[in-house]
Design a protein around this motif. Structure first.
Motif, PDB file in Angstrom:
ATOM      1  N   GLY A 152     -65.247 -39.364 -43.150  1.00 23.00           N
ATOM      2  CA  GLY A 152     -66.173 -39.025 -44.219  1.00 23.00           C
ATOM      3  C   GLY A 152     -67.388 -39.929 -44.282  1.00 23.00           C
ATOM      4  N   GLY A 153     -67.465 -40.931 -43.390  1.00 24.57           N
ATOM      5  CA  GLY A 153     -68.647 -41.787 -43.353  1.00 24.57           C
ATOM      6  C   GLY A 153     -68.529 -43.080 -44.117  1.00 24.57           C
ATOM      7  N   GLY A 154     -67.323 -43.383 -44.615  1.00 21.07           N
ATOM      8  CA  GLY A 154     -67.148 -44.650 -45.311  1.00 21.07           C
ATOM      9  C   GLY A 154     -67.216 -45.820 -44.346  1.00 21.07           C
ATOM     10  N   GLY A 155     -67.417 -47.009 -44.881  1.00 20.18           N
ATOM     11  CA  GLY A 155     -67.513 -48.195 -44.043  1.00 20.18           C
ATOM     12  C   GLY A 155     -68.934 -48.432 -43.562  1.00 20.18           C
ATOM     13  N   LEU A 156     -69.075 -48.761 -42.284  1.00 18.11           N
ATOM     14  CA  LEU A 156     -70.383 -49.118 -41.741  1.00 18.11           C
ATOM     15  C   LEU A 156     -71.433 -48.012 -41.874  1.00 18.11           C
ATOM     16  CD1 LEU A 156     -71.956 -51.374 -40.361  1.00 18.11           C
ATOM     17  CD2 LEU A 156     -71.189 -50.492 -38.154  1.00 18.11           C
ATOM     18  N   PRO A 157     -71.103 -46.743 -41.630  1.00 14.30           N
ATOM     19  CA  PRO A 157     -72.132 -45.699 -41.794  1.00 14.30           C
ATOM     20  C   PRO A 157     -72.728 -45.686 -43.198  1.00 14.30           C
ATOM     21  CG  PRO A 157     -70.272 -44.821 -40.579  1.00 14.30           C
ATOM     22  CD  PRO A 157     -69.848 -46.178 -41.071  1.00 14.30           C
ATOM     23  N   SER A 158     -71.889 -45.770 -44.223  1.00 15.25           N
ATOM     24  CA  SER A 158     -72.396 -45.783 -45.598  1.00 15.25           C
ATOM     25  C   SER A 158     -73.200 -47.043 -45.878  1.00 15.25           C
ATOM     26  CB  SER A 158     -71.233 -45.691 -46.597  1.00 15.25           C
ATOM     27  OG  SER A 158     -70.635 -44.414 -46.553  1.00 15.25           O
ATOM     28  N   PHE A 159     -72.716 -48.170 -45.362  1.00 18.27           N
ATOM     29  CA  PHE A 159     -73.420 -49.433 -45.603  1.00 18.27           C
ATOM     30  C   PHE A 159     -74.826 -49.397 -45.019  1.00 18.27           C
ATOM     31  CE2 PHE A 159     -74.574 -53.847 -44.877  1.00 18.27           C
ATOM     32  CZ  PHE A 159     -74.171 -54.463 -46.063  1.00 18.27           C
ATOM     33  N   LEU A 160     -74.962 -48.878 -43.820  1.00 19.43           N
ATOM     34  CA  LEU A 160     -76.271 -48.847 -43.159  1.00 19.43           C
ATOM     35  C   LEU A 160     -77.241 -47.878 -43.817  1.00 19.43           C
ATOM     36  CD1 LEU A 160     -75.188 -48.970 -39.403  1.00 19.43           C
ATOM     37  CD2 LEU A 160     -76.140 -50.827 -40.792  1.00 19.43           C
ATOM     38  N   SER A 194     -75.033 -42.292 -40.701  1.00 20.47           N
ATOM     39  CA  SER A 194     -75.832 -42.892 -41.767  1.00 20.47           C
ATOM     40  C   SER A 194     -77.068 -42.057 -42.072  1.00 20.47           C
ATOM     41  CB  SER A 194     -76.249 -44.308 -41.365  1.00 20.47           C
ATOM     42  OG  SER A 194     -77.027 -44.911 -42.370  1.00 20.47           O
ATOM     43  N   VAL A 195     -77.672 -41.503 -41.028  1.00 25.69           N
ATOM     44  CA  VAL A 195     -78.842 -40.632 -41.225  1.00 25.69           C
ATOM     45  C   VAL A 195     -78.465 -39.412 -42.056  1.00 25.69           C
ATOM     46  CG1 VAL A 195     -80.498 -39.147 -40.050  1.00 25.69           C
ATOM     47  CG2 VAL A 195     -80.024 -41.427 -39.150  1.00 25.69           C
ATOM     48  N   LYS A 196     -77.294 -38.852 -41.779  1.00 28.50           N
ATOM     49  CA  LYS A 196     -76.833 -37.689 -42.543  1.00 28.50           C
ATOM     50  C   LYS A 196     -76.603 -38.068 -44.005  1.00 28.50           C
ATOM     51  CE  LYS A 196     -74.527 -35.566 -38.557  1.00 28.50           C
ATOM     52  NZ  LYS A 196     -73.220 -35.143 -37.996  1.00 28.50           N
ATOM     53  N   ILE A 197     -75.998 -39.235 -44.223  1.00 30.06           N
ATOM     54  CA  ILE A 197     -75.754 -39.704 -45.590  1.00 30.06           C
ATOM     55  C   ILE A 197     -77.070 -39.896 -46.318  1.00 30.06           C
ATOM     56  CG2 ILE A 197     -74.862 -41.620 -46.975  1.00 30.06           C
ATOM     57  CD1 ILE A 197     -72.758 -42.056 -44.783  1.00 30.06           C
TER      58      ILE A 197
END
Length: 219
Positions: A152-160, A194-197
């Motif tokens: 779901g994008g948690g962790g590093l993707p969300s942080f960035l 991260s771009v998607k988020i």
């Protein structure tokens, strides 16, 4: 040398330039999130007074103190502990991003990376929230960089996908690669998500703005 990059010596002879030094503190850890996801590394950043993520440090004056002495002074104020940073910890110097496409930056940023023991890192976290002079003012709290990805994008993707000051995001990514804290493919996947988020978040912000404007017209 990459565009905008300077050697430490070149940076110090730059006429009319201001200097800012920041450091990434990190340690290895065997801890696991929820007892099953390896955390691998504790990497510290901070939430700044302006709501942006950055690394601890600040402006220094090379005519009055060495870059490393100035950085250590800033760390004492922001973290509440005395940390010696050496020339060997220096990673890169570069011109900070200009405030607009048509302007040039006279600020040079010096980036350091210092590896510590896990207990030392935890002591920095405790002191930053209890004894640091700048806590609650210039610094709103230390945060750990999650060097792992979750469904779901948690962790590093969300942080960035958060907002960073200046070139702090690129400094983080460069350090993760340089010190083998994350694999290139891991970062590629994290940044893609991260771009998607960020795109989804932008839509939420536009909806919130529309709502706020509507409420303003009714008041």
């Amino acid at each position: 040398m990459a565009s905008g990059q300077l050697s430490r010596a070149e940076a110090l002879v730059c006429s009319g330039c201001r200097h800012a030094c920041h450091v990434m503190l990190y340690s290895d850890t065997k801890a696991q999130l929820f007892g099953r996801i390896p955390i691998r590394h504790i990497i510290l950043m901070q939430m700044r007074f302006d709501g942006l993520l950055g690394f601890p440090g600040g402006l220094v004056n090379p005519s009055e103190e060495t870059l490393e002495a100035g950085l250590s002074r800033e760390l004492w104020e922001e973290l509440g502990v005395a940390l010696a940073v050496s020339v060997e910890d220096h990673v890169a110097s570069c011109h900070a991003p200009a405030s607009s496409p048509s302007s040039s930056s006279r600020l040079i940023t010096h980036f350091y990376v210092k590896k510590m023991e896990e207990e030392q890192i935890k002591e920095v976290e405790r002191a930053a929230a209890s004894t640091a002079t700048d806590h609650g003012q210039e610094v709103l709290g230390m945060v750990r960089v999650p060097v792992y990805a979750m469904k779901g994008g948690g962790g590093l993707p969300s942080f960035l996908s958060h907002s960073f000051i200046g070139n702090a995001r690129s400094q983080l990514l460069d350090a993760l690669l340089r010190f083998d804290l994350a694999a290139p493919e891991e970062l590629r996947k994290a940044l893609t998500h991260s771009v998607k988020i960020h795109t989804h978040t932008s839509g939420d912000l536009r909806a919130a703005l529309t709502h706020a404007e509507g409420e303003g017209k009714r008041s």
